[in-house]
Design a protein around this motif. Structure first.
Motif, PDB file in Angstrom:
ATOM      1  N   GLY A   1       0.798  -1.069   0.065  1.00  0.00           N
ATOM      2  CA  GLY A   1      -0.026  -0.034   0.013  1.00  0.00           C
ATOM      3  C   GLY A   1       1.024   1.105  -0.072  1.00  0.00           C
ATOM      4  N   GLY A   2       0.363   2.272  -0.213  1.00  0.00           N
ATOM      5  CA  GLY A   2       0.994   3.520  -0.123  1.00  0.00           C
ATOM      6  C   GLY A   2       0.106   4.681  -0.855  1.00  0.00           C
ATOM      7  N   TRP A   3       0.748   5.776  -1.158  1.00  0.00           N
ATOM      8  CA  TRP A   3       0.186   6.982  -1.700  1.00  0.00           C
ATOM      9  C   TRP A   3       0.280   6.989  -3.195  1.00  0.00           C
ATOM     10  CZ3 TRP A   3       2.152  11.029  -4.486  1.00  0.00           C
ATOM     11  CH2 TRP A   3       1.407  12.159  -4.763  1.00  0.00           C
ATOM     12  N   VAL A   4      -0.665   7.501  -3.930  1.00  0.00           N
ATOM     13  CA  VAL A   4      -0.653   7.263  -5.366  1.00  0.00           C
ATOM     14  C   VAL A   4      -1.580   8.309  -5.706  1.00  0.00           C
ATOM     15  CG1 VAL A   4      -2.380   5.399  -5.648  1.00  0.00           C
ATOM     16  CG2 VAL A   4      -0.399   5.960  -7.278  1.00  0.00           C
ATOM     17  N   GLN A   5      -1.272   9.000  -7.025  1.00  0.00           N
ATOM     18  CA  GLN A   5      -1.946  10.076  -7.677  1.00  0.00           C
ATOM     19  C   GLN A   5      -3.107   9.029  -8.447  1.00  0.00           C
ATOM     20  OE1 GLN A   5       0.612  12.445  -9.824  1.00  0.00           O
ATOM     21  NE2 GLN A   5       0.150  13.986  -8.125  1.00  0.00           N
ATOM     22  N   ALA A   6      -4.283   9.750  -8.580  1.00  0.00           N
ATOM     23  CA  ALA A   6      -5.192   9.215  -9.458  1.00  0.00           C
ATOM     24  C   ALA A   6      -4.745   8.860 -10.850  1.00  0.00           C
ATOM     25  CB  ALA A   6      -6.347  10.300  -9.317  1.00  0.00           C
ATOM     26  N   GLY A   7      -5.219   7.747 -11.134  1.00  0.00           N
ATOM     27  CA  GLY A   7      -4.772   7.274 -12.622  1.00  0.00           C
ATOM     28  C   GLY A   7      -3.594   6.223 -12.426  1.00  0.00           C
ATOM     29  N   GLY A   8      -3.042   6.350 -11.181  1.00  0.00           N
ATOM     30  CA  GLY A   8      -1.647   5.429 -11.070  1.00  0.00           C
ATOM     31  C   GLY A   8      -2.046   3.939 -10.838  1.00  0.00           C
ATOM     32  N   SER A   9      -1.151   3.213 -10.311  1.00  0.00           N
ATOM     33  CA  SER A   9      -1.391   1.823 -10.255  1.00  0.00           C
ATOM     34  C   SER A   9      -0.313   1.588  -8.887  1.00  0.00           C
ATOM     35  CB  SER A   9      -0.485   1.145 -11.414  1.00  0.00           C
ATOM     36  OG  SER A   9      -1.183   1.442 -12.446  1.00  0.00           O
TER      37      SER A   9
END
Length: 117
Positions: free
Chosen positions: A9-17
């Motif tokens: 898990g983690g932080w990701v921008q919308a559209g990412g994977s």
């Protein structure tokens, strides 16, 4: 006692994977299947996807076409099940849990996924 440990898990921008992992401390995925669930803040835990011991998969409508559980025998040999998450949306933000579907069922401790704009 067999335990499940999620990671990835983690932080990701919308559209990412992201790729989540669920590793069992024993060879249990050959005995029964495994599901992924998630729980967003203030919401009930909801089912996301399932991989049966026979290798079939099923997905919630909200993630269908974006999330995938790979059916690679090599993963099972490592006592690990993955959840590949693509095209992530803000509403995918949640704590993600894996659950072994055996008797009794087993839950992992969860891994946080945060999707931001």
């Amino acid at each position: 006692q067999v335990q499940l440990v999620e990671s990835g898990g983690g932080w990701v921008q919308a559209g990412g994977s992201l790729r989540l992992s669920c590793r069992a401390s024993g060879n249990i995925f050959s005995i029964d299947g495994m599901s992924w669930y998630r729980q967003a803040p203030g919401k009930k835990r909801e089912w996301v996807a399932t991989l049966t011991k026979e290798g079939s998969t099923a997905y919630a409508d909200s993630v269908k076409g974006r999330f995938t559980i790979p059916r690679d025998p090599r993963d099972r040999a490592k006592n690990t099940v993955y959840l590949l998450m693509n095209s992530l949306k803000l509403e995918d933000t949640a704590v993600y849990y894996c659950k072994w579907l055996g008797n009794p069922p087993l839950w992992g401790q969860g891994t946080q996924v945060t999707v931001s704009s």
